[in-house]
Design an enzyme around this catalytic site. Structure first.
Site, PDB file in Angstrom:
ATOM      1  N   SER A 261       8.547   2.471 -23.312  1.00  0.00           N
ATOM      2  CA  SER A 261       9.614   1.181 -23.235  1.00  0.00           C
ATOM      3  C   SER A 261       9.942   0.874 -24.559  1.00  0.00           C
ATOM      4  CB  SER A 261       8.847   0.074 -22.666  1.00  0.00           C
ATOM      5  OG  SER A 261       7.924  -0.410 -23.527  1.00  0.00           O
ATOM      6  N   LYS A 262      11.055  -0.005 -24.473  1.00  0.00           N
ATOM      7  CA  LYS A 262      11.695  -0.570 -25.782  1.00  0.00           C
ATOM      8  C   LYS A 262      10.602  -1.229 -26.487  1.00  0.00           C
ATOM      9  CE  LYS A 262      15.198  -3.974 -27.015  1.00  0.00           C
ATOM     10  NZ  LYS A 262      16.215  -4.970 -26.581  1.00  0.00           N
ATOM     11  N   ARG A 263       9.693  -1.955 -25.751  1.00  0.00           N
ATOM     12  CA  ARG A 263       8.707  -2.666 -26.376  1.00  0.00           C
ATOM     13  C   ARG A 263       7.795  -1.898 -27.185  1.00  0.00           C
ATOM     14  NH1 ARG A 263       5.774  -6.743 -22.246  1.00  0.00           N
ATOM     15  NH2 ARG A 263       7.926  -7.283 -22.503  1.00  0.00           N
TER      16      ARG A 263
END
Length: 500
Positions: A261-263
């Site tokens: 994910s972007k996180r």
């Protein structure tokens, strides 16, 4: 077999994630391997989540990757329009068609009514599903009389169109990557096909578009695998032959658990998008591989091997070589773990493969005002390229070529400098000649060290410190050749005057 035609159909709801970029890449490789067509279709019917600039970003990212669609909103083609928002008339035609079958029905339930029903189910510890068990108890054309339905339509009561899932059927499905499997239709709910505004949902629109655009193979992420049963039944309902399906594995977090994910990118310090993207609402900038210094060939090569293995486990392949070898049957079922270290390794390999002249063009684009001419810059690139993971490393690790050190590393001074070092370097500098190259300089250093009965380190280390400002960098004679006689002697003089 009919002509191979594949499509990549992203929604412009944000930047293109690594998973989406890989799907586009696999679509492209499969099309090229089979002399087929690669179609880019923009699925922009989700107006609530639409992000300004996202469509342009997707196209620019594919272009940077070297993936050029045969048909797209930009390139046109015989089966357009290639934006779903421009295909309303086509959808209306097929909406009327499916309502004439026994596979669809009109549902008048309001969102509030359905929320209330869900709450009652939850109170009993159950989960509500709009399916074969509940549909005859709800407000729709299956439970209401023809007169009641006609009255509601006449009064313009809002409605959606749902798919009527068959009861007690076993669907025998086959996926190119995952093989054969079965689904009981009783486990599937009656999905909404057409929303209250008359626009189709993803499920119906993409079936219509794939049929209209003569798509032969649907290659998409594994998150769509649970929808395959519904989609096959939709083809059946419309009397069309279904395409072949291939559901790609997830790209996993670096630790291997869960979807990347972007996180994760923010946490571990790597991009998850091909290019920088700035959110037009929040102003937040998400970093991309392009701006981080990854070469497009390296990015594509790394991405291709996240889930697919070419013959003989080769690692370095051009886009053309990948297309020649690509086989959906060799795509892995299991998720592929992301590794920044591997991405960096690929980039380093691609930098090594670039000619000095190619790297010169890249470096000048990054740093248009470097204070050296091209001839000298080519020599710097040749010397520094081997150590570079990113193009900017050539500049960052070789800053001393562009400006003299104005301070000297304290630990290096303690290690390399003594009370006599200044006089040693000054005397050595008097032996240098205006016309010098790396080999002659190396000989001079050896001769001087032998003449003064000094170890090579007693000359080399302080020379490096004087030229670089620290005890790092390529071979000292190579540095001196590029700096030239005047700059070399000036830096030696500065060091002898400023280091105590």
């Amino acid at each position: 077999m009919s002509r191979v035609r594949v499509r990549f159909a992203p929604s412009p709801t944000g930047p293109l994630h690594l998973g989406g970029a890989r799907t586009a890449l696999y679509d492209y490789l499969f099309a090229k391997k089979n002399d087929g067509d690669f179609v880019l279709r923009i699925e922009d019917t989700d107006t609530a989540r639409f992000v300004e600039g996202a469509e342009e970003y997707i196209m620019e990212s594919l272009e940077w990757m070297g993936i050029t669609p045969d048909e797209s909103p930009k390139h046109g083609g015989p089966y357009g329009p290639y934006r779903q928002s421009e295909r309303r008339e086509i959808y209306d035609q097929y909406t009327a068609q499916i309502l004439k079958t026994d596979y669809a029905y009109i549902a008048f339930d309001t969102p509030e009514e359905l929320d209330e029903i869900r709450s009652k189910y939850e109170e009993k510890g159950e989960i509500f599903s709009y399916n074969y068990m509940t549909r005859n108890l709800l407000s729709n054309s299956l439970s209401l009389s023809d007169e009641q339905v006609a009255e509601k339509l006449q009064n313009k009561v809002p409605y959606v169109i749902r798919f009527k899932m068959p009861v007690d059927r076993i669907l025998n499905l086959e996926d190119i990557i995952r093989g054969k499997f079965s689904v009981n239709t009783n486990t599937l709910d009656d999905k909404v096909l057409v929303k209250q505004d008359g626009m189709p949902t993803y499920h119906f629109a993409n079936i219509i578009d794939d049929y209209e655009m003569k798509i032969s193979h649907v290659i998409r992420g594994e998150e769509w695998l649970p929808s395959m049963g519904l989609h096959v039944l939709l083809y059946e309902a419309m009397g069309w032959e279904a395409p072949q399906f291939a559901h790609l594995p997830l790209i996993l977090k670096p630790e291997g658990k869960g979807k990347l994910s972007k996180r994760d990118g923010a946490k571990f310090g790597f991009p998850v998008f091909p290019m920088n993207f700035t959110d037009p609402v929040t102003g937040e900038m998400s970093p991309g591989y392009k701006e981080a210094g990854y070469l497009p060939g390296a990015f594509v090569n790394f991405l291709a091997l996240l889930g697919w293995s070419p013959a003989d486990n080769k690692e370095i392949l051009s886009l053309e070589e990948m297309a020649a070898e690509f086989d959906l049957h060799k795509v892995h079922k299991a998720g592929a773990r992301f590794s920044k270290e591997k991405a960096d390794w690929f980039n380093q390999q691609y930098i090594q493969m670039k000619t000095d002249e190619e790297m010169l063009a890249i470096l000048k684009e990054l740093y248009p005002e470097l204070p050296v001419n091209d001839d000298k810059l080519l020599k710097i690139i040749h010397l520094m390229k081997e150590r570079a993971v990113f193009p900017q490393d050539i500049y960052e690790n070789g800053k001393f070529f562009f400006s003299a050190p104005d301070q000297y590393d304290e630990k290096a001074v303690k290690k390399a400098w003594s009370d006599y070092t200044g006089s040693i370097l000054h005397e050595f500098s008097t032996h240098l000649q205006p016309e010098m190259n790396s080999e002659s300089i190396k000989s001079k250093i050896q001769e001087f060290a032998a003449e003064k009965n000094l170890g090579m380190g007693k000359v080399m280390m302080p020379l490096r410190l004087a030229l670089v400002g620290e005890l790092k960098g390529p071979d000292v004679p190579d540095i001196m050749e590029i700096l030239g006689f005047e700059e070399t002697t000036r830096r030696i003089s500065n060091a002898t005057n400023n280091i105590s």
